[in-house]
Design a protein around this motif. Structure first.
Motif, PDB file in Angstrom:
ATOM      1  N   ASP A 153       1.266 -10.546  -7.865  1.00  0.00           N
ATOM      2  CA  ASP A 153      -0.163 -10.769  -8.093  1.00  0.00           C
ATOM      3  C   ASP A 153      -1.014 -10.000  -7.093  1.00  0.00           C
ATOM      4  O   ASP A 153      -2.063  -9.426  -7.440  1.00  0.00           O
ATOM      5  N   GLU A 154      -0.585  -9.993  -5.865  1.00  0.00           N
ATOM      6  CA  GLU A 154      -1.331  -9.252  -4.843  1.00  0.00           C
ATOM      7  C   GLU A 154      -1.301  -7.759  -5.151  1.00  0.00           C
ATOM      8  O   GLU A 154      -2.298  -7.053  -4.995  1.00  0.00           O
ATOM      9  N   PHE A 155      -0.152  -7.315  -5.559  1.00  0.00           N
ATOM     10  CA  PHE A 155      -0.032  -5.893  -5.922  1.00  0.00           C
ATOM     11  C   PHE A 155      -0.960  -5.566  -7.086  1.00  0.00           C
ATOM     12  O   PHE A 155      -1.615  -4.520  -7.101  1.00  0.00           O
ATOM     13  N   ALA A 156      -1.031  -6.447  -8.039  1.00  0.00           N
ATOM     14  CA  ALA A 156      -1.920  -6.212  -9.182  1.00  0.00           C
ATOM     15  C   ALA A 156      -3.377  -6.200  -8.748  1.00  0.00           C
ATOM     16  O   ALA A 156      -4.172  -5.369  -9.197  1.00  0.00           O
ATOM     17  N   ALA A 157      -3.756  -7.115  -7.869  1.00  0.00           N
ATOM     18  CA  ALA A 157      -5.148  -7.175  -7.417  1.00  0.00           C
ATOM     19  C   ALA A 157      -5.531  -5.909  -6.667  1.00  0.00           C
ATOM     20  O   ALA A 157      -6.614  -5.354  -6.874  1.00  0.00           O
ATOM     21  N   ILE A 158      -4.646  -5.461  -5.818  1.00  0.00           N
ATOM     22  CA  ILE A 158      -4.929  -4.227  -5.085  1.00  0.00           C
ATOM     23  C   ILE A 158      -4.954  -3.028  -6.022  1.00  0.00           C
ATOM     24  O   ILE A 158      -5.783  -2.127  -5.885  1.00  0.00           O
ATOM     25  N   SER A 159      -4.072  -3.037  -6.977  1.00  0.00           N
ATOM     26  CA  SER A 159      -4.007  -1.900  -7.910  1.00  0.00           C
ATOM     27  C   SER A 159      -5.269  -1.795  -8.741  1.00  0.00           C
ATOM     28  O   SER A 159      -5.737  -0.701  -9.055  1.00  0.00           O
ATOM     29  N   ILE A 160      -5.825  -2.923  -9.126  1.00  0.00           N
ATOM     30  CA  ILE A 160      -7.042  -2.899  -9.942  1.00  0.00           C
ATOM     31  C   ILE A 160      -8.182  -2.260  -9.164  1.00  0.00           C
ATOM     32  O   ILE A 160      -8.908  -1.386  -9.680  1.00  0.00           O
ATOM     33  N   ALA A 161      -8.365  -2.699  -7.939  1.00  0.00           N
ATOM     34  CA  ALA A 161      -9.435  -2.129  -7.119  1.00  0.00           C
ATOM     35  C   ALA A 161      -9.193  -0.641  -6.875  1.00  0.00           C
ATOM     36  O   ALA A 161     -10.114   0.170  -6.927  1.00  0.00           O
ATOM     37  N   ARG A 162      -7.964  -0.310  -6.628  1.00  0.00           N
ATOM     38  CA  ARG A 162      -7.655   1.082  -6.357  1.00  0.00           C
ATOM     39  C   ARG A 162      -7.908   1.950  -7.570  1.00  0.00           C
ATOM     40  O   ARG A 162      -8.436   3.048  -7.480  1.00  0.00           O
ATOM     41  N   TYR A 163      -7.563   1.435  -8.775  1.00  0.00           N
ATOM     42  CA  TYR A 163      -7.774   2.225  -9.971  1.00  0.00           C
ATOM     43  C   TYR A 163      -9.256   2.408 -10.270  1.00  0.00           C
ATOM     44  O   TYR A 163      -9.662   3.445 -10.800  1.00  0.00           O
ATOM     45  N   GLU A 164     -10.075   1.401  -9.971  1.00  0.00           N
ATOM     46  CA  GLU A 164     -11.508   1.554 -10.214  1.00  0.00           C
ATOM     47  C   GLU A 164     -12.068   2.722  -9.400  1.00  0.00           C
ATOM     48  O   GLU A 164     -12.877   3.514  -9.886  1.00  0.00           O
ATOM     49  N   MET A 190       2.295   1.705  -3.384  1.00  0.00           N
ATOM     50  CA  MET A 190       1.285   2.035  -4.385  1.00  0.00           C
ATOM     51  C   MET A 190       0.855   3.502  -4.273  1.00  0.00           C
ATOM     52  O   MET A 190       0.602   4.155  -5.273  1.00  0.00           O
ATOM     53  N   LEU A 208       0.820  -1.207   0.000  1.00  0.00           N
ATOM     54  CA  LEU A 208       0.000   0.000   0.000  1.00  0.00           C
ATOM     55  C   LEU A 208       0.858   1.264   0.000  1.00  0.00           C
ATOM     56  O   LEU A 208       0.608   2.199  -0.754  1.00  0.00           O
TER      57      LEU A 208
END
Lengths: 192, 236
Positions: B43-54, B19, B16
Motif C-alpha cells: 500500500d505504501e508503495f502504491a501511494a508513493i507511486s501515485i504521487a510520483r506518476y502525477e 521505484m 524509493l
C-alpha cells in the motif's frame, strides 16, 4: 477514506453479477493502479499492460475477495503480482492474452477512450493541481523532486550536487511524494 | 528515512530505490518477494507511486514538448572573426570590465607625460619662466652708456626683440631700473644676433605677464656689466 465503504459495496454488487459496479471500481482505481505499475516497471507501455491485466485478474477473482482487506490493498497486491509477471516475461509478449476477453461482459469494465472531452478537461485540471501542489512544497523538498523527476538524476548524483547524505536525499524525496499524495488526495473529496 | 509503516518492515526504506530502478538486482528480488507478503509495504508503495506518476505525467505533458531555447551569447572573439568594423571592435573592447580603468590609466599617463615635458626644467616649455640660454654673444660691441658716472647697472630693458624701432619702453619691475631711468641713462642699441631675432620673431608678446627685466632675453648682460665697470672711475 470516504470512498472505502462504497468500494466494498461495489465489490459486493460486482460479485452478484453487476458489471457496472466493477466498471465503476475500474474507473476509480485505474489511474492509481496504473501509477503503481509505472512505479514498478518504469515504462508506460508495460505499466499500461500490467494495469490492464490487473483489472482483468481482479474481475476474474472478484469472488475470492472476502472483505478482510481494503479494496485498494487487494488491487495493489494483484498489480504487484502482475508487474512481477511482466518483468519475468520476455520483451516480446504474446498478444493473445490481451485479445482474449473480448466478450461483452469483459469489455464492460474496459477504460473509456482517453480522448473524450471530459477526459481532456480532467487531465488539464489535474496537471494544474499537480503544478500547484509541487509549487506549494517546501523549497528543500521541491528541489529534490525536480532534480529527480525533471533532471532524472540518481540519488547519488543529487547527494553529490547538494552535498547531502544519501539517506537525507531519499528522505526528502519520500517526504515530498507523501506530501504530494496528501495534497492530491484532498482535491477529489472536496469536489465530490 | 522515517518508516511510516510498521517497524517490522525493514525493507520499507528500499521503496524509493526500487521505484526509481536504483536498487541492485539481488536486493530487487528480495524486495519483490517482500511486497508479495507485506500488505503495508504494498500500500505504501502504491501511494508513493501515485504521487510520483502525477509528477512524471506533468513533466511529460507540459515540459517535454517544450523546445529547448537557443541561448546566443555574443563574445568579442566572435565579432572579430566575422569582420566587424573598427567601431564595433572598439565598442566591443569598451564593453570589457577592464576597458574603463585601462583607458583612464592611459589618459593619465599621457597627461602626466605632457606635464613632465612641459614643466620639466630641462624641457622646452615655460619660456617665460626661464631665461633663454641659447643666446649667442653679441658680435658687435655695445655702445657706451650716456652717463658714465652711473654706477647702477643698467637693467633697463633694451629694444625688445619684437620692436626693431626705438620706442619708449614699458616700466620694469626692478627698482634699480627705475633709478636708472632717473639717472637718465640712455639705453644702448645694438643689433641682435640672427638666431635671437629668429627666436624672437616667433615669440608672441604676452600682455599682463610680469617680467623680471625689460631687456630682451637674448641680451648678453655680461657684456653690459663689463662695459659699465669700465666706465667706473676708480681714480681718486
Amino acid at each position: 477514506m470516504l470512498t472505502d465503504p462504497i468500494d466494498e459495496k461495489l465489490v459486493e454488487l460486482a460479485v452478484s453479477g453487476d458489471s457496472d459496479a466493477f466498471g465503476e471500481i475500474v474507473t476509480r482505481w485505474e489511474r492509481k493502479i496504473f501509477a503503481l505499475c509505472f512505479g514498478m516497471l518504469g515504462r508506460e507501455d508495460e505499466a499500461r499492460d500490467a494495469a490492464q491485466e490487473t483489472f482483468i485478474s481482479a474481475y476474474r477473482n472478484i469472488s475470492n475477495f472476502r472483505g478482510e482487506a481494503k479494496v485498494s490493498s487487494w488491487l495493489h497486491r494483484i498489480a504487484v503480482n502482475q508487474c512481477l509477471t511482466v518483468k519475468r516475461r520476455t520483451r516480446t509478449r504474446s498478444e493473445d492474452f490481451l485479445d482474449v476477453g473480448t466478450a461483452e461482459d469483459e469489455r464492460v469494465f474496459v477504460a473509456p477512450a482517453h480522448r473524450s472531452p471530459a477526459r481532456v478537461t480532467e487531465k488539464t485540471e489535474r496537471l494544474t493541481l499537480v503544478r500547484q501542489a509541487v509549487s506549494s512544497l517546501p523549497v528543500d523538498l521541491r528541489q529534490v523532486i525536480v532534480m529527480k523527476e525533471f533532471e532524472e538524476m540518481t540519488f547519488q548524483e543529487i547527494s553529490d550536487t547538494l552535498e547531502l547524505p544519501l539517506s537525507t536525499v531519499k528522505s526528502r524525496v519520500y517526504s515530498a511524494l507523501r506530501q504530494l499524495r496528501m495534497k492530491l488526495e484532498r482535491v477529489p473529496i472536496e469536489i465530490s | 528515512m522515517n518508516n511510516v509503516l510498521s517497524p517490522k518492515c525493514k525493507l520499507s526504506t528500499d521503496i524509493l530505490s526500487y521505484m526509481y530502478g536504483e536498487l541492485p538486482a539481488a536486493e530487487c528480488s528480495t524486495f519483490e518477494a517482500h511486497l508479495l507478503d507485506c500488505g503495508d509495504c504494498t500500500d505504501e508503495f502504491a501511494a508513493i507511486s501515485i504521487a510520483r506518476y502525477e509528477v512524471y505525467d506533468w513533466k511529460k505533458t507540459q515540459f517535454d514538448p517544450l523546445e529547448t531555447p537557443v541561448f546566443g551569447i555574443p563574445t568579442p572573439a566572435r565579432a572579430m572573426t566575422t569582420g566587424a568594423s573598427w567601431i564595433d571592435t572598439l565598442r566591443n573592447a569598451y564593453n570589457h570590465s577592464w576597458a574603463v580603468p585601462g583607458f583612464a590609466l592611459a589618459g593619465l599617463a599621457i597627461i602626466s607625460a605632457f606635464a613632465v615635458m612641459f614643466y620639466y626644467p630641462g624641457g622646452t616649455g615655460s619660456d617665460i619662466a626661464k631665461v633663454n640660454s641659447n643666446v649667442s654673444p653679441v658680435a658687435e660691441p655695445i655702445p657706451l652708456a650716456a652717463n658714465k658716472a652711473s654706477t647702477v647697472p643698467s637693467l633697463i630693458a633694451k629694444d625688445t626683440v619684437e620692436e626693431q624701432t626705438p620706442q619708449p619702453r614699458k616700466t620694469v619691475h626692478a627698482s634699480s631700473v627705475r633709478s636708472a631711468h632717473k639717472l637718465n641713462v640712455r639705453p644702448a642699441r645694438r643689433s641682435l644676433p640672427p638666431r635671437a631675432v629668429e627666436a624672437a620673431a616667433t615669440r608672441t608678446p604676452q600682455r599682463g605677464v610680469p617680467r623680471l627685466n625689460e631687456f630682451a632675453e637674448d641680451e648678453d648682460t655680461s657684456l653690459r656689466l663689463a662695459q659699465l665697470f669700465e666706465d667706473i672711475d676708480t681714480s681718486d
